[in-house]
Design a protein around this motif. Structure first.
Motif, PDB file in Angstrom:
ATOM      1  N   THR A  79     -20.102 103.086 -90.842  1.00  0.00           N
ATOM      2  CA  THR A  79     -18.683 102.590 -90.848  1.00  0.00           C
ATOM      3  C   THR A  79     -17.793 103.352 -89.815  1.00  0.00           C
ATOM      4  O   THR A  79     -17.782 104.437 -89.859  1.00  0.00           O
ATOM      5  N   GLY A  80     -16.863 102.553 -89.575  1.00  0.00           N
ATOM      6  CA  GLY A  80     -15.827 103.207 -88.714  1.00  0.00           C
ATOM      7  C   GLY A  80     -14.651 102.180 -87.940  1.00  0.00           C
ATOM      8  O   GLY A  80     -14.487 101.027 -88.866  1.00  0.00           O
ATOM      9  N   HIS A  81     -14.186 102.404 -87.205  1.00  0.00           N
ATOM     10  CA  HIS A  81     -13.071 101.746 -86.629  1.00  0.00           C
ATOM     11  C   HIS A  81     -13.346 101.547 -85.085  1.00  0.00           C
ATOM     12  O   HIS A  81     -13.802 102.357 -84.340  1.00  0.00           O
ATOM     13  N   LEU A  82     -12.647 100.279 -84.482  1.00  0.00           N
ATOM     14  CA  LEU A  82     -12.883 100.060 -83.132  1.00  0.00           C
ATOM     15  C   LEU A  82     -11.479  99.741 -82.583  1.00  0.00           C
ATOM     16  O   LEU A  82     -10.896  99.118 -83.501  1.00  0.00           O
ATOM     17  N   SER A  90     -13.031 101.296 -77.733  1.00  0.00           N
ATOM     18  CA  SER A  90     -13.658 102.600 -78.059  1.00  0.00           C
ATOM     19  C   SER A  90     -13.786 102.533 -79.612  1.00  0.00           C
ATOM     20  O   SER A  90     -13.085 101.778 -80.069  1.00  0.00           O
ATOM     21  N   MET A  91     -14.773 103.231 -79.847  1.00  0.00           N
ATOM     22  CA  MET A  91     -15.058 103.318 -81.518  1.00  0.00           C
ATOM     23  C   MET A  91     -15.301 104.850 -82.190  1.00  0.00           C
ATOM     24  O   MET A  91     -15.717 105.590 -81.062  1.00  0.00           O
ATOM     25  N   MET A 107     -17.886 103.834 -76.570  1.00  0.00           N
ATOM     26  CA  MET A 107     -17.115 102.706 -75.600  1.00  0.00           C
ATOM     27  C   MET A 107     -17.726 101.761 -75.270  1.00  0.00           C
ATOM     28  O   MET A 107     -19.217 101.735 -75.234  1.00  0.00           O
ATOM     29  N   GLY A 108     -17.075 100.716 -74.998  1.00  0.00           N
ATOM     30  CA  GLY A 108     -17.968  99.412 -74.235  1.00  0.00           C
ATOM     31  C   GLY A 108     -16.915  98.513 -73.910  1.00  0.00           C
ATOM     32  O   GLY A 108     -15.732  98.762 -73.752  1.00  0.00           O
ATOM     33  N   GLN A 122     -22.207  98.584 -75.634  1.00  0.00           N
ATOM     34  CA  GLN A 122     -21.704  99.821 -76.050  1.00  0.00           C
ATOM     35  C   GLN A 122     -22.591 101.044 -75.540  1.00  0.00           C
ATOM     36  O   GLN A 122     -23.705 100.721 -75.806  1.00  0.00           O
ATOM     37  N   THR A 123     -21.969 101.904 -75.316  1.00  0.00           N
ATOM     38  CA  THR A 123     -22.671 103.244 -75.295  1.00  0.00           C
ATOM     39  C   THR A 123     -22.193 103.937 -76.173  1.00  0.00           C
ATOM     40  O   THR A 123     -20.876 104.032 -76.349  1.00  0.00           O
ATOM     41  N   TYR A 124     -23.090 105.073 -77.037  1.00  0.00           N
ATOM     42  CA  TYR A 124     -22.593 105.977 -78.047  1.00  0.00           C
ATOM     43  C   TYR A 124     -23.089 107.346 -77.829  1.00  0.00           C
ATOM     44  O   TYR A 124     -24.018 107.604 -77.216  1.00  0.00           O
ATOM     45  N   TYR A 125     -22.627 108.222 -78.781  1.00  0.00           N
ATOM     46  CA  TYR A 125     -22.830 109.512 -78.697  1.00  0.00           C
ATOM     47  C   TYR A 125     -23.041 109.734 -80.226  1.00  0.00           C
ATOM     48  O   TYR A 125     -21.901 109.893 -80.917  1.00  0.00           O
TER      49      TYR A 125
END
Length: 159
Positions: A79-82, A90-91, A107-108, A122-125
């Protein structure tokens, strides 16, 4: 003197940014359910289901704020926010029931793929004990079934 203090307080209140309403949200609404295919070093290839829901109370001007949730085939739930500014976003998100409570960042960009239809890349870490994990997703909104789409169009015409 009292009138000056009251007048100053009133002016301060009127000129305060919190006293003014935010401009209404005028951006595109990316809300919906998406199917995402991705890859990262820890999992390899995967498929997840993402739900984005516009938070109309905090979205304003060209900034769309979304509640974000993901369900995967291995029962992992994120869960989270964008935050979208135009088509860029960004998220932040986290794995529920994760003992480390670590936030991941992504981000994407959104892309229009049809009338009212969107996709995003999107690309995430993801931070973890081994130094982190990068991944990529390509997500496409799930299309409504034809009967549901016709019903929705009829309702929209009445409004």
């Amino acid at each position: 003197m009292f009138k000056q203090v009251i007048s100053s307080f009133f002016l301060l209140f009127i000129l305060s940014p919190s006293a003014h309403a935010m401009p209404p949200f005028i951006g595109d609404d990316y809300s919906g359910k998406y199917v995402c295919k991705g890859n990262n070093a820890n999992v390899g290839d995967y498929e997840v289901f993402v739900t984005l829901k516009l938070n109309i109370l905090t979205s304003h001007d060209i900034y769309g704020i979304y509640d974000f949730s993901t369900e995967s085939n291995n029962q992992a739930t994120y869960t989270g926010h964008l935050l979208a500014k135009g088509r860029q976003f960004s998220m932040t998100f986290k794995l529920l029931n994760d003992k480390d409570d670590a936030l991941s960042t992504g981000m994407g960009v959104f892309k229009k793929v049809g009338r009212g239809q969107w996709s995003f890349q999107q690309t995430y870490y993801e931070p973890d004990g081994s130094g982190g994990n990068f991944g990529n997703d390509q997500c496409t909104i799930r299309r409504l079934e034809k009967t549901a789409q016709k019903t929705l169009e009829k309702v929209q015409k009445r409004l």
